[in-house]
Design an enzyme around this catalytic site. Structure first.
Site, mmCIF file in Angstrom:
data_model
loop_
_atom_site.group_PDB
_atom_site.id
_atom_site.type_symbol
_atom_site.label_atom_id
_atom_site.label_comp_id
_atom_site.label_asym_id
_atom_site.label_seq_id
_atom_site.Cartn_x
_atom_site.Cartn_y
_atom_site.Cartn_z
ATOM 1 N N ALA A 34 -8.544 16.033 -14.775
ATOM 2 C CA ALA A 34 -8.879 14.737 -15.412
ATOM 3 C C ALA A 34 -7.459 13.910 -15.974
ATOM 4 O O ALA A 34 -7.380 13.061 -16.594
ATOM 5 C CB ALA A 34 -9.782 14.957 -16.493
ATOM 6 N N TYR A 212 -10.182 5.123 2.760
ATOM 7 C CA TYR A 212 -10.186 3.881 3.601
ATOM 8 C C TYR A 212 -11.516 3.795 3.991
ATOM 9 O O TYR A 212 -12.035 2.872 4.328
ATOM 10 C CB TYR A 212 -9.321 4.109 4.828
ATOM 11 C CG TYR A 212 -7.758 3.533 4.536
ATOM 12 C CD1 TYR A 212 -6.841 4.172 3.633
ATOM 13 C CD2 TYR A 212 -7.430 2.199 4.913
ATOM 14 C CE1 TYR A 212 -5.784 3.565 3.277
ATOM 15 C CE2 TYR A 212 -6.329 1.698 4.733
ATOM 16 C CZ TYR A 212 -5.339 2.246 3.871
ATOM 17 O OH TYR A 212 -4.424 1.572 3.543
ATOM 18 N N LEU A 213 -12.395 4.943 3.998
ATOM 19 C CA LEU A 213 -13.846 4.722 4.626
ATOM 20 C C LEU A 213 -14.544 3.803 3.558
ATOM 21 O O LEU A 213 -15.779 3.525 3.762
ATOM 22 C CB LEU A 213 -14.529 5.820 4.730
ATOM 23 C CG LEU A 213 -13.987 6.802 5.988
ATOM 24 C CD1 LEU A 213 -14.668 7.959 6.127
ATOM 25 C CD2 LEU A 213 -13.900 5.747 7.351
ATOM 26 N N HIS A 273 -6.939 8.344 7.705
ATOM 27 C CA HIS A 273 -7.471 6.978 7.919
ATOM 28 C C HIS A 273 -7.715 6.282 8.914
ATOM 29 O O HIS A 273 -8.599 5.726 9.359
ATOM 30 C CB HIS A 273 -6.694 6.163 6.948
ATOM 31 C CG HIS A 273 -6.271 6.783 5.444
ATOM 32 N ND1 HIS A 273 -7.043 7.336 4.621
ATOM 33 C CD2 HIS A 273 -4.900 6.810 4.853
ATOM 34 C CE1 HIS A 273 -6.378 7.861 3.564
ATOM 35 N NE2 HIS A 273 -5.155 7.076 3.557
ATOM 36 N N TYR A 416 -10.844 -12.826 11.976
ATOM 37 C CA TYR A 416 -10.926 -13.948 12.945
ATOM 38 C C TYR A 416 -10.338 -13.804 14.079
ATOM 39 O O TYR A 416 -10.082 -12.534 14.527
ATOM 40 C CB TYR A 416 -9.628 -14.758 12.259
ATOM 41 C CG TYR A 416 -8.168 -14.158 12.096
ATOM 42 C CD1 TYR A 416 -7.791 -13.174 10.978
ATOM 43 C CD2 TYR A 416 -7.337 -14.305 12.923
ATOM 44 C CE1 TYR A 416 -6.545 -12.619 10.781
ATOM 45 C CE2 TYR A 416 -6.047 -13.595 12.919
ATOM 46 C CZ TYR A 416 -5.602 -12.796 11.907
ATOM 47 O OH TYR A 416 -4.359 -12.439 11.789
ATOM 48 N N ARG A 501 10.751 -4.508 10.444
ATOM 49 C CA ARG A 501 9.581 -4.199 11.065
ATOM 50 C C ARG A 501 9.373 -2.952 11.520
ATOM 51 O O ARG A 501 8.516 -2.614 12.676
ATOM 52 C CB ARG A 501 9.399 -5.309 12.149
ATOM 53 C CG ARG A 501 8.925 -6.727 11.435
ATOM 54 C CD ARG A 501 8.995 -7.730 12.519
ATOM 55 N NE ARG A 501 8.977 -9.076 11.712
ATOM 56 C CZ ARG A 501 7.594 -9.556 11.661
ATOM 57 N NH1 ARG A 501 6.648 -8.983 12.314
ATOM 58 N NH2 ARG A 501 7.409 -10.901 11.069
HETATM 59 O O1 LIG Z 1 -3.930 7.986 1.334
HETATM 60 C C1 LIG Z 1 -3.114 7.032 1.145
HETATM 61 O O2 LIG Z 1 -3.057 6.054 0.979
HETATM 62 C C2 LIG Z 1 -1.944 5.232 0.176
HETATM 63 C C3 LIG Z 1 -2.447 3.666 0.323
HETATM 64 O O3 LIG Z 1 -3.507 3.287 -0.081
HETATM 65 P P1 LIG Z 1 -3.981 1.890 -0.108
HETATM 66 O O4 LIG Z 1 -5.455 1.964 -0.445
HETATM 67 O O5 LIG Z 1 -3.366 1.267 -1.226
HETATM 68 O O6 LIG Z 1 -3.411 1.229 1.208
HETATM 69 C C4 LIG Z 1 -0.663 5.807 0.665
HETATM 70 O O7 LIG Z 1 0.234 5.045 -0.106
HETATM 71 C C5 LIG Z 1 -0.617 7.228 0.484
HETATM 72 O O8 LIG Z 1 0.880 7.485 1.213
HETATM 73 C C6 LIG Z 1 -1.571 7.689 1.214
HETATM 74 O O9 LIG Z 1 -1.639 9.219 0.828
#
Ligand SMILES: O=C1O[C@H](COP(=O)(O)O)[C@@H](O)[C@H](O)[C@H]1O
Ligand SMILES: NC(=O)C1=CN([C@@H]2O[C@H](COP(=O)(O)OP(=O)(O)OC[C@H]3O[C@@H](n4cnc5c(N)ncnc54)[C@H](OP(=O)(O)O)[C@@H]3O)[C@@H](O)[C@H]2O)C=CC1
Length: 525
Positions: A34, A212-213, A273, A416, A501
């Site tokens: 925490a 990400y999910l 992710h 889009y 890029r």
């Molecule tokens: O899991 C991770 O995600 C972050 C980026 O997360 P976001 O939700 O801001 O896109 C990334 O910076 C990190 O390296 C990675 O461990």
């Protein structure tokens, strides 16, 4: 009473609503670690947002647990001070602060009254006995479901899980544990971690979180695919030329260098992710929305994929760069990173799925830090129209005028579709334009954070957007041989300037598979 999320069939609620109303049931969430950054930045704000929005059950308590000595009030102050949640943004945006801020402050006070702290070691059964008795006191004999969120380094996961399962499990209710990534660094270590956790927990008690999910557009992928008629018939090698998953960040590893250097971008973003998103994108329709049905399909598609090969991989590392009077550091300028580090901060790879639906379709991924923009998107490039009547109007390169569907995960969520369209007027001039669903316009209310959504899922026992151990194994099997080869051969990453890029090699990789990266086409909405 907590809000009903109108969940699909098969979702097992943690407390039935009648239990909640009668006050017979309670949910205790313990944030282990925490005192850490993730707890402050994401977990407590997510819990408060859920409370503010009335999504938490009527009876709940939140405990913080870590070695740092803190009183309940100190924890509460920490939460109050670091609470940068979306509720604040909404209040500021709406410029209606006074009344709503009072409401927020009132709700915050109510929320904080339910927050408590216990200091202890992560491997001390005795300290978890103490936690257990504090939890029992708050739970007051009700059916109590316990959720433990392990926001700690992975080397102490198994210690904590042992102490939880032996000394602080729920007696009458369910015990669930959310585990934060990284889940190992390769197939072997991931399997070892899973074995360690499963000594004390059943698979359905383990919620491996991949935030990400929990992102809106990623959750929407299944809705888009399976509740619209128009997409699914096109969702195969017959119509899709290639799929691209492009995830760039515009900041480097500043502040997290030491941690990142042990992992690199393939472990940090691709193994988890991006492969999770790819699986949702490419899987067959599940039998139902039940967590196991959806995860079974994800496993099948991951197992149909070829492990990555070195010849289908480009790795890069950012180097220092000056622009005007601003200068940007190189990856190895960080004093916590060895000067000769070969850790990739960028990678581009080509995956292939050997099944009937996707045979021969390249799935290209690129992910990198310190690039020119922060953006995460899925780009689907369709084949060209055979015998196109307007071929002469479209120019010689038909691949440039094919339809492209873009799901922009962040920022500015959007879906889009690039189309060819007649420019209004008497002539016959064609234009490339898009049918555009911009979330900010269509759904102006601020979006829930991924952690909110996933925490609520875990509280409700919904595992669909958490990673099952066989998915994890399948994903590691795809990248482990490549990671070993990169490390054994000491492959030197191609340098790219901070804010650029990325390395040129990514274009060669795409060209090899007859692909043009969609984010460079100028068709961006
Ligand atoms: O899991 C991770 O995600 C972050 C980026 O997360 P976001 O939700 O801001 O896109 C990334 O910076 C990190 O390296 C990675 O461990
Ligand atoms: N921060 C982020 O954005 C993300 C983090 N993660 C993962 O989530 C977990 C938590 O992240 P974060 O809060 O940033 O991590 P921290 O490094 O801040 O660690 C969290 C807490 O764990 C305890 N701790 C730290 N190091 C050790 C150690 N070596 N041995 C025992 N306890 C330790 C500390 O608490 P105390 O000393 O009080 O016991 C610390 O406050 C990590 O595993 C991380 O990989 C995943 C995705 C994103």
């Amino acid at each position: 009473m907590a809000k009903d999320r109108t969940e699909p069939e098969g979702n097992e609620e943690l407390c039935t609503f009648s239990e909640q109303e009668n006050g017979d049931c309670t949910v205790s969430t313990t944030v282990v670690g925490a005192s850490g950054e993730l707890a402050k930045k994401k977990i407590f704000p997510a819990l408060f947002s859920l409370y503010y929005e009335d999504f938490l059950p009527k009876n709940f308590v939140v405990f913080g647990y870590a070695r740092t000595k803190m009183s309940d009030d100190e924890l509460r102050n920490m939460i109050r001070e670091t609470l940068t949640c979306r509720i604040d943004t909404r209040l500021i945006d709406a410029r209606i602060c006074r009344e709503n801020c009072q409401d927020k402050n009132h709700k915050m006070d109510e929320f904080l009254k339910r927050c408590f702290y216990h200091s202890g070691q992560y491997n001390s059964e005795e300290h978890f006995v103490e936690l257990d008795s504090k939890l029992k006191e708050k739970e007051a004999g009700k059916v109590a479901h316990r959720l433990f969120y392990l926001s700690i380094p992975p080397n102490i996961f198994v210690d904590v899980v042992r102490c939880v399962s032996l000394k602080a499990p729920s007696i009458k209710g369910r015990t669930r544990v959310i585990v934060e990534k990284p889940f190992g660094v390769d197939s072997e270590s991931a399997e070892k971690l899973t074995r360690g956790l499963k000594q004390y927990l059943a698979e359905d008690q383990i919620y491996r979180i991949d935030h990400y999910l929990g992102k809106e557009l990623v959750e929407n992928l299944l809705v888009l695919r399976f509740s619209n008629l128009v997409f699914e018939p096109l969702w195969s090698r017959n119509y899709i030329r290639n799929v691209q998953l492009i995830f760039s960040e515009d900041s480097g590893t500043e502040g997290h260098g030491r941690h990142f250097d042990n992992y690199g971008i393939i472990r940090d973003k691709m193994q988890n992710h991006l492969l999770q998103i790819l699986a949702l994108f490419a899987m067959e329709a599940p039998l139902s929305l039940d967590a196991e049905d959806a995860r079974n399909e994800k496993v099948k598609v991951l197992k149909s994929m070829r492990p990555l090969k070195l010849e289908d991989t480009v790795v890069g590392q950012y180097k220092g760069h000056s622009k005007g009077d601003k200068s940007y550091p190189s990856y190895t300028d960080d004093p916590t990173i060895p000067n000769d580090s070969l850790t990739p901060t960028f990678a581009a790879v080509a995956f292939f799925i050997d099944n009937a639906r996707w045979d021969g379709v390249p799935f290209l991924m690129k992910a990198g830090k310190a690039l020119h923009t922060r953006r995460a998107e899925i780009r689907v490039q369709f084949r060209h129209v055979p015998g196109n009547l307007y071929e002469r109007k479209l120019g010689t390169d038909l691949d440039k005028t094919t339809n492209e569907l873009v799901l922009r995960v962040q920022p500015d969520e959007a879906i889009y579709l690039n189309i060819n369209n007649k420019v209004p007027g008497l002539g016959m001039k064609l234009d490339r334009t898009d049918l555009n669903l911009l979330y900010q316009t269509r759904y102006p209310r601020e979006k829930a954070d991924a952690y909110e959504r996933l925490l609520l899922d875990a509280i409700e026992g919904e595992g669909r957007f958490f990673v099952r151990s066989d998915e994890l194994d399948a994903a590691w099997a795809l990248v482990t041989p490549l990671l070993k080869e990169l490390e054994e051969k000491k492959v030197v990453p191609e340098l790219y300037p901070y804010g650029s890029r990325g390395p040129v090699g990514a274009h060669h990789l795409a060209a090899k598979h007859n692909v043009r990266w969609g984010d460079l086409s100028g068709d961006d909405s």
